[in-house]
Design a protein around this motif. Structure first.
Motif, PDB file in Angstrom:
ATOM      1  N   LEU A  12       0.825  -1.207   0.000  1.00  0.00           N
ATOM      2  CA  LEU A  12       0.000   0.000   0.000  1.00  0.00           C
ATOM      3  C   LEU A  12       0.861   1.261   0.000  1.00  0.00           C
ATOM      4  CD1 LEU A  12      -2.671  -1.126   2.578  1.00  0.00           C
ATOM      5  CD2 LEU A  12      -2.803  -1.234   0.097  1.00  0.00           C
ATOM      6  N   ASP A  13       1.913   1.262  -0.792  1.00  0.00           N
ATOM      7  CA  ASP A  13       2.853   2.380  -0.749  1.00  0.00           C
ATOM      8  C   ASP A  13       2.429   3.596  -1.565  1.00  0.00           C
ATOM      9  OD1 ASP A  13       3.204   1.111  -3.143  1.00  0.00           O
ATOM     10  OD2 ASP A  13       5.384   1.102  -3.096  1.00  0.00           O
ATOM     11  N   THR A  14       1.439   3.489  -2.422  1.00  0.00           N
ATOM     12  CA  THR A  14       1.008   4.653  -3.201  1.00  0.00           C
ATOM     13  C   THR A  14      -0.438   5.000  -2.876  1.00  0.00           C
ATOM     14  OG1 THR A  14       0.236   3.336  -5.069  1.00  0.00           O
ATOM     15  CG2 THR A  14       2.540   4.002  -5.107  1.00  0.00           C
ATOM     16  N   LYS A  15      -0.825   6.242  -3.177  1.00  0.00           N
ATOM     17  CA  LYS A  15      -2.205   6.672  -2.924  1.00  0.00           C
ATOM     18  C   LYS A  15      -3.189   5.852  -3.741  1.00  0.00           C
ATOM     19  CE  LYS A  15      -1.883  11.463  -1.475  1.00  0.00           C
ATOM     20  NZ  LYS A  15      -2.343  12.820  -1.760  1.00  0.00           N
ATOM     21  N   ARG A  16      -2.821   5.519  -4.970  1.00  0.00           N
ATOM     22  CA  ARG A  16      -3.727   4.769  -5.848  1.00  0.00           C
ATOM     23  C   ARG A  16      -4.029   3.390  -5.270  1.00  0.00           C
ATOM     24  NH1 ARG A  16      -2.919   1.942 -11.374  1.00  0.00           N
ATOM     25  NH2 ARG A  16      -5.037   2.016 -12.171  1.00  0.00           N
ATOM     26  N   LYS A  17      -2.999   2.707  -4.778  1.00  0.00           N
ATOM     27  CA  LYS A  17      -3.202   1.377  -4.196  1.00  0.00           C
ATOM     28  C   LYS A  17      -4.060   1.456  -2.943  1.00  0.00           C
ATOM     29  CE  LYS A  17       1.114  -0.650  -5.845  1.00  0.00           C
ATOM     30  NZ  LYS A  17       2.416  -1.199  -5.411  1.00  0.00           N
TER      31      LYS A  17
END
Length: 56
Positions: free
Chosen positions: A15-20
């Motif tokens: 979950l390292d990006t906002k999109r994920k």
């Protein structure tokens, strides 16, 4: 304790990006609404009275 640390690290990596995070949040909300709807349906089902008795 190391197993829990590995799980937390793996989830953090996934979950390292906002999109994920946005996609995962949407999936979790959809799942919770599904189970909430199922619970509401089960609670509101009426018990059917036996209109006809068995001939035993």
């Amino acid at each position: 304790m190391q197993g829990l640390d590995n799980v937390i690290t793996m989830v953090d990596y996934m979950l390292d990006t906002k999109r994920k995070r946005h996609i995962t949040g949407g999936i979790l909300i959809s799942i919770s609404m599904l189970f909430g709807g199922l619970a509401f349906t089960v609670m509101t089902i009426k018990n059917e009275d036996k209109k006809y008795e068995e001939p035993f």
